[in-house]
Design an enzyme around this catalytic site. Structure first.
Site, PDB file in Angstrom:
ATOM      1  N   SER A  36      16.660  -2.003   5.814  1.00  0.00           N
ATOM      2  CA  SER A  36      16.156  -0.663   5.484  1.00  0.00           C
ATOM      3  C   SER A  36      14.713  -0.424   5.905  1.00  0.00           C
ATOM      4  O   SER A  36      14.287   0.720   6.042  1.00  0.00           O
ATOM      5  CB  SER A  36      16.269  -0.413   3.969  1.00  0.00           C
ATOM      6  OG  SER A  36      15.512  -1.361   3.243  1.00  0.00           O
ATOM      7  N   ASP A 326       8.677   4.312  -2.001  1.00  0.00           N
ATOM      8  CA  ASP A 326       9.552   4.046  -3.146  1.00  0.00           C
ATOM      9  C   ASP A 326       9.306   2.599  -3.562  1.00  0.00           C
ATOM     10  O   ASP A 326       8.413   1.940  -3.018  1.00  0.00           O
ATOM     11  CB  ASP A 326      11.029   4.355  -2.835  1.00  0.00           C
ATOM     12  CG  ASP A 326      11.654   3.440  -1.789  1.00  0.00           C
ATOM     13  OD1 ASP A 326      11.111   2.335  -1.557  1.00  0.00           O
ATOM     14  OD2 ASP A 326      12.683   3.808  -1.205  1.00  0.00           O
ATOM     15  N   HIS A 329       9.779   0.180  -0.412  1.00  0.00           N
ATOM     16  CA  HIS A 329       9.363   0.477   0.962  1.00  0.00           C
ATOM     17  C   HIS A 329       7.965   1.077   1.056  1.00  0.00           C
ATOM     18  O   HIS A 329       7.604   1.937   0.244  1.00  0.00           O
ATOM     19  CB  HIS A 329      10.369   1.453   1.598  1.00  0.00           C
ATOM     20  CG  HIS A 329      11.777   0.958   1.561  1.00  0.00           C
ATOM     21  ND1 HIS A 329      12.696   1.369   0.605  1.00  0.00           N
ATOM     22  CD2 HIS A 329      12.416   0.059   2.340  1.00  0.00           C
ATOM     23  CE1 HIS A 329      13.840   0.755   0.817  1.00  0.00           C
ATOM     24  NE2 HIS A 329      13.697  -0.049   1.862  1.00  0.00           N
TER      25      HIS A 329
END
Length: 351
Positions: A36, A326, A329
């Site tokens: 991600s 977040d 990240h």
């Protein structure tokens, strides 16, 4: 912003100016694999809860549109593409309706919640690295049709292949999975991951890749979610988790050196993101940040993917003040600094 950050910023700008002045990127293409941290939207249309194709993700990206990037704006890999002189970012391969010429400058195969350990991706219905490699094989066949076999081979051998993986294996699998942490020590699990990493590099090499950059694990114990889940209300980085990352990174370096000796003409560079991100977390104000414990979205303590959404109460107004977007990240502002460090570390890939 500290002296080292200023140096890297100046350095990256110099590289970018040089590439623009010559009117072409420093390398023919950029291919991206992993999780991600570098997913540009491959998870958007697959059956997984690990998605970021909705607000407030992407609110500071071009046209304020959520693309599937796990960030408020650009990823470190997007800045890397800019630093290399590309005028667009490697597109998410799975989402491309028309591939063909869109692949000439590279593409992005990464999938949120993927890892070196194949079951990690399966746990979250993400695209495992084995499938990312198959997608790359398909991509190579399309390139050969569009550009001719000789040109396609030249693009592939000259391209930079960037890999970011391993974080999900620990944080989204090992630490929360008794079937793993009761059977293996973190040290033993890292050995399993590194065997998979070695196999992945060898397969990539067999497919023609010669310039490969792999990122280290970040200071996992400093991610807001890790502190919330495993910090026992200390509000400090979780030292044992950071030590697991440091141990893995040492092994990643030695494994990579062995592969470099074993495979002729391979240029394999380990790109350290542990130290640059640790610096941002431990001394945020030195780098122009206000907050490093909480992320921007919601409470900033646990939200990621579907928990970070349009209705997340308390989402910050200015993400440039936050190291994290977040709880897993980095923000776009942090990604810019990380990318400048990556460029300096990976100079040998473009020389």
């Amino acid at each position: 912003m500290g002296c080292s950050s200023s140096f890297f910023l100046t350095f990256s700008l110099l590289i970018a100016v040089l590439s623009v002045s010559y009117g072409q990127p420093l390398v023919p293409a950029l291919f991206i694999f992993g999780d991600s941290v570098v997913d540009a939207g491959n998870n958007n249309n697959i059956k997984t809860i690990v998605k970021a194709n909705f607000p407030p993700y992407g609110r500071d990206f071009m046209n304020h549109i959520p693309t599937g990037r796990f960030c408020n704006g650009k990823l470190a890999s997007d800045f890397t593409a800019e630093n290399l002189g590309f005028t667009s970012y490697p597109p998410a391969y799975v989402n491309l309706k028309t591939k063909g010429k869109n692949l000439l400058n590279g593409t992005n195969f990464a999938s949120g919640a993927s890892g070196y350990y194949e079951p990690t991706a399966k746990l979250y219905h993400a695209i495992p690295l084995s499938q990312q490699l198959e997608n790359y094989r398909e991509c190579q066949n399309i390139l050969a049709e569009v550009a001719g076999q000789s040109n396609a081979s030249s693009i592939i051998s000259g391209a930079i292949h960037l890999i970011s993986s391993g974080n999900s294996d620990f944080l989204q699998n090992y630490y929360i999975n008794p079937l793993l942490y009761k059977v293996y020590t973190a040290d033993q699990f890292s050995d399993i991951l590194l065997r998979a990493y070695s196999s992945f590099i060898q397969k990539l090499y067999a497919m023609g890749a010669r310039r490969i950059g792999v990122t280290t694990l970040p200071p996992m114990g400093c991610l807001p979610a890790a502190i919330t889940l495993f910090g026992f209300e200390s509000n400090q980085c979780v030292e044992r988790i950071n030590n697991d990352a440091i141990n893995f990174n040492k092994k990643l370096n030695s494994t990579s050196q062995s592969l470099q000796k074993q495979l002729p003409n391979l240029n394999l560079v380990v790109l350290d993101i542990y130290q640059p991100l640790y610096q941002l977390v431990s001394k945020p104000s030195d780098n122009g940040f206000f907050e490093a414990r909480k992320a921007c979205c919601g409470t900033g303590l646990l939200e990621t993917s579907i928990l970070c959404n349009r209705k997340s109460i308390g989402t910050c107004a200015n993400a440039t003040e936050y190291v994290f977007w977040d709880s897993f990240h980095p923000s776009e502002a942090a990604n810019k600094i990380l990318a400048d460090n990556l460029l300096a570390a990976g100079l040998s890939l473009i020389s």
